[in-house]
Write a protein that holds these residues in place. Structure first.
Motif, PDB file in Angstrom:
ATOM      1  N   LYS A   8       1.004  -1.111   0.045  1.00 46.53           N
ATOM      2  CA  LYS A   8       0.176  -0.064  -0.071  1.00 46.53           C
ATOM      3  C   LYS A   8       0.816   1.219  -0.018  1.00 46.53           C
ATOM      4  O   LYS A   8       1.708   1.325   0.852  1.00 46.53           O
ATOM      5  CB  LYS A   8      -0.809  -0.038   1.280  1.00 46.53           C
ATOM      6  CG  LYS A   8      -1.675   1.014   1.308  1.00 46.53           C
ATOM      7  CD  LYS A   8      -2.625   0.894   2.563  1.00 46.53           C
ATOM      8  CE  LYS A   8      -3.818   2.037   2.711  1.00 46.53           C
ATOM      9  NZ  LYS A   8      -4.835   2.121   3.842  1.00 46.53           N
ATOM     10  N   ILE A   9       0.690   2.238  -1.012  1.00 49.08           N
ATOM     11  CA  ILE A   9       1.341   3.207  -1.155  1.00 49.08           C
ATOM     12  C   ILE A   9       1.009   4.268   0.130  1.00 49.08           C
ATOM     13  O   ILE A   9      -0.190   4.538   0.164  1.00 49.08           O
ATOM     14  CB  ILE A   9       1.221   4.276  -2.311  1.00 49.08           C
ATOM     15  CG1 ILE A   9       1.638   2.930  -3.287  1.00 49.08           C
ATOM     16  CG2 ILE A   9       1.859   5.497  -2.431  1.00 49.08           C
ATOM     17  CD1 ILE A   9       1.401   3.755  -4.892  1.00 49.08           C
ATOM     18  N   VAL A  10       1.996   4.712   0.919  1.00 51.02           N
ATOM     19  CA  VAL A  10       1.600   5.612   2.267  1.00 51.02           C
ATOM     20  C   VAL A  10       2.378   6.978   2.226  1.00 51.02           C
ATOM     21  O   VAL A  10       1.903   7.855   2.653  1.00 51.02           O
ATOM     22  CB  VAL A  10       2.218   4.997   3.447  1.00 51.02           C
ATOM     23  CG1 VAL A  10       1.472   3.358   3.741  1.00 51.02           C
ATOM     24  CG2 VAL A  10       3.617   4.552   3.333  1.00 51.02           C
ATOM     25  N   MET A  20       8.891   8.778  -6.564  1.00 45.66           N
ATOM     26  CA  MET A  20       9.227   7.972  -5.370  1.00 45.66           C
ATOM     27  C   MET A  20       8.089   7.627  -4.391  1.00 45.66           C
ATOM     28  O   MET A  20       7.193   8.429  -4.259  1.00 45.66           O
ATOM     29  CB  MET A  20      10.354   7.931  -4.841  1.00 45.66           C
ATOM     30  CG  MET A  20      11.676   8.228  -5.538  1.00 45.66           C
ATOM     31  SD  MET A  20      12.343   6.681  -6.376  1.00 45.66           S
ATOM     32  CE  MET A  20      12.637   5.789  -5.041  1.00 45.66           C
ATOM     33  N   GLY A  21       8.150   6.502  -3.645  1.00 51.29           N
ATOM     34  CA  GLY A  21       6.979   6.499  -2.494  1.00 51.29           C
ATOM     35  C   GLY A  21       7.612   5.487  -1.314  1.00 51.29           C
ATOM     36  O   GLY A  21       8.501   4.631  -1.577  1.00 51.29           O
ATOM     37  N   LYS A  22       6.970   5.498  -0.450  1.00 53.16           N
ATOM     38  CA  LYS A  22       6.955   4.826   0.779  1.00 53.16           C
ATOM     39  C   LYS A  22       6.026   3.795   0.689  1.00 53.16           C
ATOM     40  O   LYS A  22       4.472   4.097   0.312  1.00 53.16           O
ATOM     41  CB  LYS A  22       6.980   5.295   2.145  1.00 53.16           C
ATOM     42  CG  LYS A  22       8.167   6.388   2.279  1.00 53.16           C
ATOM     43  CD  LYS A  22       9.295   5.686   2.700  1.00 53.16           C
ATOM     44  CE  LYS A  22      10.538   6.685   3.069  1.00 53.16           C
ATOM     45  NZ  LYS A  22      11.602   6.400   3.531  1.00 53.16           N
ATOM     46  N   VAL A  23       6.032   2.563   0.624  1.00 53.41           N
ATOM     47  CA  VAL A  23       5.165   1.337   0.407  1.00 53.41           C
ATOM     48  C   VAL A  23       4.988   0.453   1.913  1.00 53.41           C
ATOM     49  O   VAL A  23       6.119  -0.033   2.372  1.00 53.41           O
ATOM     50  CB  VAL A  23       5.362   0.534  -0.656  1.00 53.41           C
ATOM     51  CG1 VAL A  23       4.342  -0.412  -0.788  1.00 53.41           C
ATOM     52  CG2 VAL A  23       5.409   1.558  -1.904  1.00 53.41           C
ATOM     53  N   ASP A  24       3.986   0.313   2.145  1.00 57.75           N
ATOM     54  CA  ASP A  24       3.683  -0.726   3.368  1.00 57.75           C
ATOM     55  C   ASP A  24       3.532  -1.918   2.925  1.00 57.75           C
ATOM     56  O   ASP A  24       2.343  -2.472   2.140  1.00 57.75           O
ATOM     57  CB  ASP A  24       2.522  -0.107   4.009  1.00 57.75           C
ATOM     58  CG  ASP A  24       2.109  -0.699   5.489  1.00 57.75           C
ATOM     59  OD1 ASP A  24       2.650  -1.959   5.594  1.00 57.75           O
ATOM     60  OD2 ASP A  24       1.217  -0.299   6.386  1.00 57.75           O
ATOM     61  N   TYR A  45      -2.935   0.222  -3.657  1.00 55.22           N
ATOM     62  CA  TYR A  45      -2.085  -0.974  -3.690  1.00 55.22           C
ATOM     63  C   TYR A  45      -1.429  -1.434  -5.174  1.00 55.22           C
ATOM     64  O   TYR A  45      -1.990  -1.208  -6.213  1.00 55.22           O
ATOM     65  CB  TYR A  45      -2.845  -2.336  -3.471  1.00 55.22           C
ATOM     66  CG  TYR A  45      -3.284  -2.280  -1.922  1.00 55.22           C
ATOM     67  CD1 TYR A  45      -2.247  -3.078  -1.073  1.00 55.22           C
ATOM     68  CD2 TYR A  45      -4.158  -1.551  -1.466  1.00 55.22           C
ATOM     69  CE1 TYR A  45      -2.696  -2.962   0.276  1.00 55.22           C
ATOM     70  CE2 TYR A  45      -4.502  -1.667   0.014  1.00 55.22           C
ATOM     71  CZ  TYR A  45      -3.921  -2.288   0.919  1.00 55.22           C
ATOM     72  OH  TYR A  45      -4.179  -2.298   2.153  1.00 55.22           O
ATOM     73  N   THR A  46       0.122  -1.624  -5.087  1.00 54.13           N
ATOM     74  CA  THR A  46       0.751  -1.819  -6.077  1.00 54.13           C
ATOM     75  C   THR A  46       1.601  -2.963  -5.928  1.00 54.13           C
ATOM     76  O   THR A  46       1.850  -3.311  -4.987  1.00 54.13           O
ATOM     77  CB  THR A  46       1.379  -0.502  -6.581  1.00 54.13           C
ATOM     78  OG1 THR A  46       2.337  -0.912  -7.891  1.00 54.13           O
ATOM     79  CG2 THR A  46       2.529  -0.294  -5.263  1.00 54.13           C
ATOM     80  N   ILE A  47       1.854  -3.399  -7.183  1.00 54.45           N
ATOM     81  CA  ILE A  47       2.916  -4.527  -7.121  1.00 54.45           C
ATOM     82  C   ILE A  47       4.328  -4.100  -7.092  1.00 54.45           C
ATOM     83  O   ILE A  47       4.637  -3.566  -8.133  1.00 54.45           O
ATOM     84  CB  ILE A  47       2.459  -5.704  -7.986  1.00 54.45           C
ATOM     85  CG1 ILE A  47       1.317  -6.533  -8.154  1.00 54.45           C
ATOM     86  CG2 ILE A  47       3.953  -6.838  -8.215  1.00 54.45           C
ATOM     87  CD1 ILE A  47       1.156  -7.399  -7.255  1.00 54.45           C
TER      88      ILE A  47
END
Length: 89
Positions: A8-10, A20-24, A45-47
């Motif tokens: 999940k992208i947070v 860029m991103g932080k992903v949980d 949500y991403t793979i």
């Protein structure tokens, strides 16, 4: 192994000209490049595969996949740490 993992992208930000991103990943937060999913938003949500988001998926499918990876014990192996280790930092 080297699998694509749903997360999940947070957080979304730009770094050195890249999206860029932080992903949980079920409690473990990792940084990922979001350049290939310009439509992705916080909460999607991403793979993620080797640090790159490949596509956006729906939450139900992401949760099913994460639960299955936890049940067979490959999520910790893929992430290199467990949610408990991440929370202890």
């Amino acid at each position: 192994m080297c699998l694509g993992i749903p997360g999940k992208i947070v957080e979304i930000y730009e770094q050195h000209g890249l999206r860029m991103g932080k992903v949980d990943f079920g409690g473990v937060i990792k940084e990922a490049c979001l350049a290939y999913v310009p439509e992705a938003q916080i909460g999607d949500y991403t793979i993620i595969h080797v640090g790159f988001a490949l596509n956006v998926i729906d939450e139900v499918e992401a949760q099913k996949t994460l639960q299955l990876m936890i049940e067979v014990g490959i999520l910790d192996e893929e992430l290199g740490e467990s949610p408990d280790e991440d929370a202890a930092r």
